[in-house]
Enzyme design. Structure first.
Site, PDB file in Angstrom:
ATOM      1  N   GLY A 155      23.039   7.007  30.113  1.00 28.32           N
ATOM      2  CA  GLY A 155      22.391   7.037  28.805  1.00 28.32           C
ATOM      3  C   GLY A 155      23.042   7.979  27.828  1.00 28.32           C
ATOM      4  O   GLY A 155      23.091   7.713  26.624  1.00 28.32           O
ATOM      5  N   GLU A 156      23.559   9.082  28.315  1.00 31.65           N
ATOM      6  CA  GLU A 156      24.141  10.090  27.427  1.00 31.65           C
ATOM      7  C   GLU A 156      25.547   9.735  26.967  1.00 31.65           C
ATOM      8  O   GLU A 156      25.885   9.917  25.805  1.00 31.65           O
ATOM      9  CB  GLU A 156      24.160  11.460  28.114  1.00 31.65           C
ATOM     10  CG  GLU A 156      22.803  12.104  28.224  1.00 31.65           C
ATOM     11  CD  GLU A 156      22.220  12.493  26.883  1.00 31.65           C
ATOM     12  OE1 GLU A 156      22.972  12.761  25.933  1.00 31.65           O
ATOM     13  OE2 GLU A 156      20.991  12.519  26.773  1.00 31.65           O
ATOM     14  N   SER A 157      26.400   9.278  27.891  1.00 31.47           N
ATOM     15  CA  SER A 157      27.815   9.098  27.537  1.00 31.47           C
ATOM     16  C   SER A 157      28.442   7.832  28.079  1.00 31.47           C
ATOM     17  O   SER A 157      29.618   7.589  27.838  1.00 31.47           O
ATOM     18  CB  SER A 157      28.622  10.277  28.069  1.00 31.47           C
ATOM     19  OG  SER A 157      28.698  10.200  29.489  1.00 31.47           O
TER      20      SER A 157
END
Length: 149
Positions: free
Chosen positions: A87-89
């Site tokens: 989700g972040e990267s």
């Protein structure tokens, strides 16, 4: 945004891992489906956090050895670490946000990084250091919120 809400939002963003929802397995991609209520998503994460056995992780992911080590070191479910990274990267070690968050786990520079013992910005671009820092941060959040994902 409240840190607890932020953590839940991060986890809901990921795609492709399996999470129990009621009596059936539901991929997180389907959790974005407008037909699934926010209450059902929250309940699914509560069910996930209460499971005694760790959910199975299917497929290979980049930097898997680093994720597995961090999972063991901080007693964080591997599936949770992978979900946050996705989700972040999307597993990009060179990812950088407009808020100075860096790497796979998007560790904020310099404040959060320094709190986690990272004093060189370049260290956040090392995938294993970044994953370790992200796992450490998640363990602190889980402790703070009594394991309520």
């Amino acid at each position: 945004m409240h840190p607890k809400s932020y953590l839940l939002s991060l986890l809901i963003l990921c795609v492709g891992l399996t999470l129990p929802l009621a009596d059936e397995g539901v991929s997180l991609a389907r959790l974005k489906d407008p037909g699934i209520s926010e209450e059902a998503i929250i309940q699914a994460w509560k069910d996930f956090s209460l499971k005694e056995e760790e959910p199975a992780v299917n497929g290979g992911y980049p930097y898997m050895g680093c994720f597995e080590e961090a999972s063991r070191k901080y007693n964080i479910p591997l599936a949770l670490l992978l979900a946050v990274a996705r989700g972040e990267s999307n597993f990009d070690p060179d990812a950088e946000s407009n808020k100075s968050c860096l790497g796979i786990m998007q560790i904020q520079w310099p404040d959060t990084a320094n709190e986690l013992g990272i004093t060189r910005k370049s260290d956040l671009l090392d995938p294993c250091i970044n994953i370790d820092a992200g796992a450490k941060y998640l363990s602190l959040l889980l402790e703070r919120f009594k394991n309520d994902t």
